[in-house]
Design a protein around this motif. Sequence first.
Motif, short mmCIF file in Angstrom:
data_model
loop_
_atom_site.label_atom_id
_atom_site.label_comp_id
_atom_site.label_asym_id
_atom_site.label_seq_id
_atom_site.Cartn_x
_atom_site.Cartn_y
_atom_site.Cartn_z
N UNK A 136 44.18 -27.19 -4.44
CA UNK A 136 45.03 -26.07 -4.06
C UNK A 136 44.29 -24.74 -4.12
N UNK A 137 43.20 -24.68 -4.92
CA UNK A 137 42.49 -23.42 -5.06
C UNK A 137 41.22 -23.38 -4.23
N UNK A 138 40.60 -24.55 -4.04
CA UNK A 138 39.36 -24.58 -3.27
C UNK A 138 38.23 -23.87 -3.98
N UNK A 139 37.28 -23.36 -3.23
CA UNK A 139 36.14 -22.68 -3.81
C UNK A 139 36.56 -21.33 -4.39
N UNK A 207 48.49 -25.18 -11.69
CA UNK A 207 48.19 -24.45 -12.92
C UNK A 207 49.44 -23.81 -13.52
N UNK A 208 50.48 -23.62 -12.70
CA UNK A 208 51.72 -23.00 -13.20
C UNK A 208 52.58 -24.00 -13.97
N UNK A 209 52.16 -25.26 -14.02
CA UNK A 209 52.90 -26.27 -14.78
C UNK A 209 52.47 -26.29 -16.25
N UNK A 210 51.39 -25.58 -16.59
CA UNK A 210 50.95 -25.52 -17.98
C UNK A 210 51.91 -24.64 -18.78
N UNK A 236 53.77 -25.69 -4.49
CA UNK A 236 53.03 -26.02 -3.27
C UNK A 236 53.59 -27.29 -2.62
N UNK A 237 54.02 -28.24 -3.47
CA UNK A 237 54.58 -29.48 -2.94
C UNK A 237 55.86 -29.22 -2.15
N UNK A 238 56.70 -28.29 -2.63
CA UNK A 238 57.93 -27.96 -1.91
C UNK A 238 57.62 -27.36 -0.54
N UNK A 239 56.63 -26.48 -0.49
CA UNK A 239 56.28 -25.85 0.78
C UNK A 239 55.76 -26.89 1.76
N UNK A 240 54.91 -27.80 1.26
CA UNK A 240 54.35 -28.83 2.14
C UNK A 240 55.40 -29.83 2.59
N UNK A 241 56.30 -30.19 1.66
CA UNK A 241 57.25 -31.26 1.96
C UNK A 241 58.54 -30.82 2.61
#
Length: 262
Positions: A136-139, A207-210, A236-241
């Motif tokens: 989700x963050x990439x480089x 990272x927001x699940x920590x 992010x999963x909600x946006x994708x799904x």
Amino acid sequence: MAAARSLAMRLASGSRHFGPFLADLAGRAVQHRGVLVPGRRGPEGRSFPAEIRAAGLARVVAATFGRDAMALVVYVPEKLTGHGETVLVAGCEWLAHRGGMGIWLVGPDLHRVDTRYLKVPAAVRRLAEEMTESPDTGTVGVPPVAGRPHPGSAVERAMEAALAECDWAHGRAWNQTYQSADALFVMIRTDLMWVREKCVVELDGPEHERYAQMKRDLVRDRHLERDGFTVLRFTNQQVRGDLRGVLRHIREILQARRLGNS
């Protein structure tokens, strides 16, 4: 001054911050003064040793960016002498051990000092192990540009592409900073904001699940809500799904705000 020092001590009491140093730093910030240097006295007549300043500032910088620890990128100067390389590496080791921060050396290779045998403190080793690349963050790159989706976030880019097709989505602003009415609270950077409607949308990666990050998000959202904002959080999963469902929820909030119903 008294309020800044009191809030700093309160924050330190429930965290890893060293209260006297944090209170002194807060007081100096209110007075627009720099960090205390050796030999100079603070407001209470004390002078903190270099070890306390290194560890204290590392914790403050990490907390400012919502992280548990700090990593420092050191650019190696060109054509260092053997003595220069030794001094540079010794300084980096000192920062790692005394400040508890990760040190990354980038640039020209060191030819006279073998960095493979540097002593790595346990705290720094744990930091390095936690910094695994996330899809989700990439480089890792520069911070997001105000007004645009983050170029490294596929979710933000997908959201913007969808919003661009919606006539109700006018007035949006990506990656804006906002100063809470509480002047002593840190500046807030929002993922997506409608300023006029006072609506903030946050797109949360894993990272927001920590637990620690969730606590920081809660404090941050409360400051925005006290200033009259509605804060919507989507993973992010909600946006994708279910992008349509996410857009429908945002539209309902914006329309209610525009009609004065919320």
